[in-house]
Structure formats: C-alpha cells, structure tokens
Scaffold this motif. Sequence first.
Motif, PDB file in Angstrom:
ATOM      1  N   LEU A   1       7.203  18.876   6.123  1.00  0.00           N
ATOM      2  CA  LEU A   1       6.548  18.173   5.015  1.00  0.00           C
ATOM      3  C   LEU A   1       6.660  16.660   5.185  1.00  0.00           C
ATOM      4  O   LEU A   1       5.696  15.919   4.957  1.00  0.00           O
ATOM      5  N   ALA A   2       7.852  16.211   5.589  1.00  0.00           N
ATOM      6  CA  ALA A   2       8.056  14.778   5.798  1.00  0.00           C
ATOM      7  C   ALA A   2       7.187  14.267   6.942  1.00  0.00           C
ATOM      8  O   ALA A   2       6.569  13.193   6.840  1.00  0.00           O
TER       9      ALA A   2
ATOM     10  N   ILE B   1       8.380   6.909   3.915  1.00  0.00           N
ATOM     11  CA  ILE B   1       6.975   6.709   4.286  1.00  0.00           C
ATOM     12  C   ILE B   1       6.523   5.298   3.922  1.00  0.00           C
ATOM     13  O   ILE B   1       5.724   4.681   4.639  1.00  0.00           O
ATOM     14  N   ALA B   2       7.025   4.763   2.808  1.00  0.00           N
ATOM     15  CA  ALA B   2       6.696   3.378   2.443  1.00  0.00           C
ATOM     16  C   ALA B   2       7.211   2.410   3.508  1.00  0.00           C
ATOM     17  O   ALA B   2       6.522   1.455   3.885  1.00  0.00           O
ATOM     18  N   VAL B   3       8.432   2.674   4.011  1.00  0.00           N
ATOM     19  CA  VAL B   3       8.979   1.842   5.093  1.00  0.00           C
ATOM     20  C   VAL B   3       8.137   2.025   6.364  1.00  0.00           C
ATOM     21  O   VAL B   3       7.828   1.057   7.067  1.00  0.00           O
ATOM     22  N   ALA B   4       7.772   3.276   6.655  1.00  0.00           N
ATOM     23  CA  ALA B   4       6.947   3.541   7.833  1.00  0.00           C
ATOM     24  C   ALA B   4       5.587   2.852   7.723  1.00  0.00           C
ATOM     25  O   ALA B   4       5.021   2.403   8.732  1.00  0.00           O
TER      26      ALA B   4
ATOM     27  N   ALA C   1       0.830  -1.213   0.000  1.00  0.00           N
ATOM     28  CA  ALA C   1       0.000   0.000   0.000  1.00  0.00           C
ATOM     29  C   ALA C   1       0.858   1.255   0.000  1.00  0.00           C
ATOM     30  O   ALA C   1       0.588   2.219  -0.728  1.00  0.00           O
ATOM     31  N   GLY C   2       1.932   1.254   0.805  1.00  0.00           N
ATOM     32  CA  GLY C   2       2.802   2.417   0.874  1.00  0.00           C
ATOM     33  C   GLY C   2       3.596   2.657  -0.400  1.00  0.00           C
ATOM     34  O   GLY C   2       3.943   3.805  -0.719  1.00  0.00           O
ATOM     35  N   SER C   3       3.880   1.595  -1.134  1.00  0.00           N
ATOM     36  CA  SER C   3       4.667   1.746  -2.365  1.00  0.00           C
ATOM     37  C   SER C   3       3.927   2.564  -3.414  1.00  0.00           C
ATOM     38  O   SER C   3       4.551   3.110  -4.334  1.00  0.00           O
TER      39      SER C   3
END
Length: 253
Positions: free
Chosen positions: A117-118, A182-185, A14-16
């Motif tokens: 932003l991050a 964010i994908a890792v998170a 989903a994050g990807s």
Amino acid sequence: MSEVMQAGGWGLLAGSALLLGAVFGYGMRVSQKVIALVMAFGAGVLLSAVSFELVGEAYEQGGLGPAAVGTLAGAAAYTAGNLWLAGRGARHRKRSGHHTEQTQPSEAQDSGSGLALALGALLDGVPESAVIGVSLLDGGAVSLVTVAAVFISNIPEGLSSSAGMKKSGRGKAYVFGVWGAIAVASTVSAVLGYAVLGGSSPTVIAGVTAVAAGAILAMIADTMIPEAFQEAHLAIGLVTVSGFLVSFALSHA
C-alpha cells in the motif's frame, strides 16, 4: 531562494494535501458520495492539467514523437508497477472500503500488504511531484496550475485511501506515517525533477514530462475514476467536467 529550494517547497505543498485528506478521511465520518464527488472533481482537474500543462508542453518542446512515445511509456510503466502491486494487496489502495469486495486487506489477511500500500501511494505520487520540479526549468517559474491541480487531486486521494486503511484495521501511526513519508517523497521528487534535468535538451525534458503525464493519466483511469463512478455515477460526468474547467480556467488566467 534558490530554484532547487523552490522546487522542494512546491513539491512539499502539493504533497501535504495528502496529509490533509488523510486527516479528514481518518478522523471524520465522510459519506461515500462526498468522497466520490471530490474524487471526480480531482480527476477532472488532473485531466485538464495533463492535457494543457504536460502533454501540450511536451508537444511544444519536443514535437509529436517525444510527446506520444513518452506518454505511452509512462502509462506502460505505471500499469506494470500497478499490476505488480495489485498482486501484493494494493489493488484497492484508493478505495474507501465501503464495498467489502474492494476493501484493503489487513496485514493479518495478506502479509506484506501494508508495504505494498505504501509503495502504491509512492507510485501514484512521484510522477505528479516530479513534473512540478520540471516545470521550473521553463523560465524559472513553477507552473502554478500544475501545483494547484496536484494539490486539489491529492486531497480526495488521501481522504479515500486513509478511510480504507482505517476500515482495514490499520492504526493512526501507520496511516499518517505513510502519507507523511509520501509528502517527503513528493519534496524529493520535485527537487530531483529540477536538478537531474537541469541543462537537458528540450527534447529530453519533453520526453520526461510526457512520461509523467502518461503515468498520471493511467492512474486517473485505473484508480480515481472507478472509485468516483461507483458511488456517484449519475453525477460524475458533470463534476469531472467542472474540475476540468476550473483547471482550464486557471491555466488561461
């Protein structure tokens, strides 16, 4: 495969989509109307998933009290975090930068805005990913509708935001570094959603699910719909309803 690994895998998938959207937003010239229409469709998909997969599930597991209180708490927590980040340069983090008064500030214009932003991207993505892991607790099978809804909605989020980052002067390493992180998170959030709540009572799981639902609803209203409406207000209703119906059909397939 263990269910913890499954949770992480689904969260990563989903994050990807954020990275996929960032590739289009940073590397291609996508018209503002297309971005808006895709954003509207993604908002509709998420609205349906929140209604039937999250709030509905929370109500069935814990009743009206935990569902209502959790949803309000999630919305309040998201709003508080969003207000804090807005004062530090992340108010327009999902904006594509087409309108000068709504562009993301550069680091020179607003020191620390890059970090804000991050953190804003993290605030938007964590609730969505956590509920993917939580959904595995219900019979050991992930909610494919929730995964699909998050994946579909993440594409326009990454697309619009990365286009805005590029216009504000941020480089490729920053843009893809943020979305990669964010994908890792998202992976970690999905794992924690499963691992931390494993063995919890249905009422607790219902409350946490509702908190995530409230945060997602607040995010849709605050960031996704305004961006979509500004560029495609004549079509946003129809496109949003179309996304809603696609997600509804998936949940009842």
